[in-house]
Write an enzyme that holds these catalytic residues in place. Sequence first.
Site, mmCIF file in Angstrom:
data_model
loop_
_atom_site.group_PDB
_atom_site.id
_atom_site.type_symbol
_atom_site.label_atom_id
_atom_site.label_comp_id
_atom_site.label_asym_id
_atom_site.label_seq_id
_atom_site.Cartn_x
_atom_site.Cartn_y
_atom_site.Cartn_z
ATOM 1 C CG HIS A 125 15.865 -56.782 -67.382
ATOM 2 N ND1 HIS A 125 14.884 -56.135 -66.657
ATOM 3 C CD2 HIS A 125 15.263 -57.200 -68.519
ATOM 4 C CE1 HIS A 125 13.746 -56.154 -67.342
ATOM 5 N NE2 HIS A 125 13.945 -56.801 -68.472
ATOM 6 C CG ASP B 184 15.706 -52.940 -64.601
ATOM 7 O OD1 ASP B 184 16.193 -53.908 -65.214
ATOM 8 O OD2 ASP B 184 15.308 -51.908 -65.181
ATOM 9 C CG ASP C 73 9.888 -57.092 -68.552
ATOM 10 O OD1 ASP C 73 11.060 -57.433 -68.634
ATOM 11 O OD2 ASP C 73 9.447 -56.030 -69.027
ATOM 12 C CD GLU D 97 15.309 -54.215 -70.770
ATOM 13 O OE1 GLU D 97 15.110 -54.367 -71.987
ATOM 14 O OE2 GLU D 97 14.395 -53.951 -69.975
ATOM 15 C CD GLU D 98 11.670 -52.931 -68.111
ATOM 16 O OE1 GLU D 98 11.379 -52.215 -69.089
ATOM 17 O OE2 GLU D 98 11.317 -54.118 -68.013
ATOM 18 C CG ASP E 201 13.698 -59.005 -71.296
ATOM 19 O OD1 ASP E 201 12.707 -59.138 -70.545
ATOM 20 O OD2 ASP E 201 14.242 -57.911 -71.528
#
Length: 429
Positions: free
Chosen positions: A94, A96, A157, A191-192, A214
């Site tokens: 991801h 973001d 991340d 995703e977050e 991830d």
Amino acid sequence: MTAIAFDAQDRRALLERFIRYVKVDTQSDENSTTSPSTMKQKDLGRLLADELKALGCADARMDEWGYVWATVPANLPAGHPAAGKVPAIGLIAHVDTYFATAGGGVKPHVIEGYEGGDVALPGDASQTITDGDNPNLARCVGHTLVTSDGTTLLGADDKAGVAEIMQAVAWMRKHPGFHHGEVKIAFTTDEEVGRGTEHFDVSAFGARYAYTLDGSDIGEIEDETFCADSAVVTIEGHDVHPGYAKGKMINAVRIAAAIIERLDESFLPETTDGRQSYLHPYAIAGDVTKIDLKLLVRAFTEEELHEREDALRAVVAEVRDRFPGGRINVAVSESYRNMSYKIAEDPQVLEVAFEAVRRMGLEPVRRAIRGGTDGSRLSFMGLPTPNLFNGSMNFHGKKEWVALEWMEKSVETVVNLMEIWVEKTGSSQ
Ligand SMILES: [Zn+2]
């Protein structure tokens, strides 16, 4: 089995890639209703689509939601026993970064040949990554570490995962003699904020199995997530002028308090870890007349999940007896399920991941996530997707850090995956 070797040039390219990506602000926004939640996520998406095109992925594109899609075509020679048969494998990360920690203007701080001990962050004297809190630091002596300057998160991340997938694509292009099946790439947004698979079209993606990059520590493979439900307890009382309420008022606020007080203290987020389940009262709103009490229910099996829900219903039944005039209703809805239920139906996706880590001389570490992942949702959408390490630590905070050597092992894991899928398919003919 060929020896997959990375040289100093590959390592340098991986570091430069990672630094290039973390400098792009891609913070998501949990309060936004647009998709992507922040348009700046597309800045990185555009860059990645262009780079993928330059790496030979002719179909690379970013869609309206900011997802980036690309294919690395299979290059198995005609007559190879796996040609035309090896399943398409997806690689997902991801773009973001976490919504609640500053994520713009990241100034990466590179420490070559880390000598051990605490790591002071140069932009904020109050931010130090201590070896006491970070046992992994001792495992990384001599490595190249990357941190932020302490004023923002780093964004490893999941830009470590993004950089590793990109570097694996670059490596395969540089080594045309390395034979692999079709590789499908997806970089997702949001995703977050829990919306990472909102626009993910599994059948259009075209992969049979996939891996998210991830996770954290070197060698880790995560194939389990929580089973998750949410519960809403609605309490209806009866309001009367408090001066004349004797024998008449039924106070929903007190009913809610009685329920919360009776919840078993040994099954709360703050009293559990590992494989233990919990029931978490996390939001309450209302007044004497009506209260909505929201709870999260989490466990690794559906049986345990239902035990926690039964415990809540038992508490409600007791409180109902104590406040006979109040009306209490419990509504439970499903959020997501442990992806191991899906992976167990077709475990080779996991076996190949274990073998990919072992092939580097490391013992895989299997872990369960006390949360959900995009992979758990994708697994239930028909795409089994365990999560692999990306070498980064302290997610979501200003003390986030990553070891370049661990990132390199992640790239190697990805390349090994492709090799093992070909071997496995070829030998089963
Ligand atoms: Zn992540």
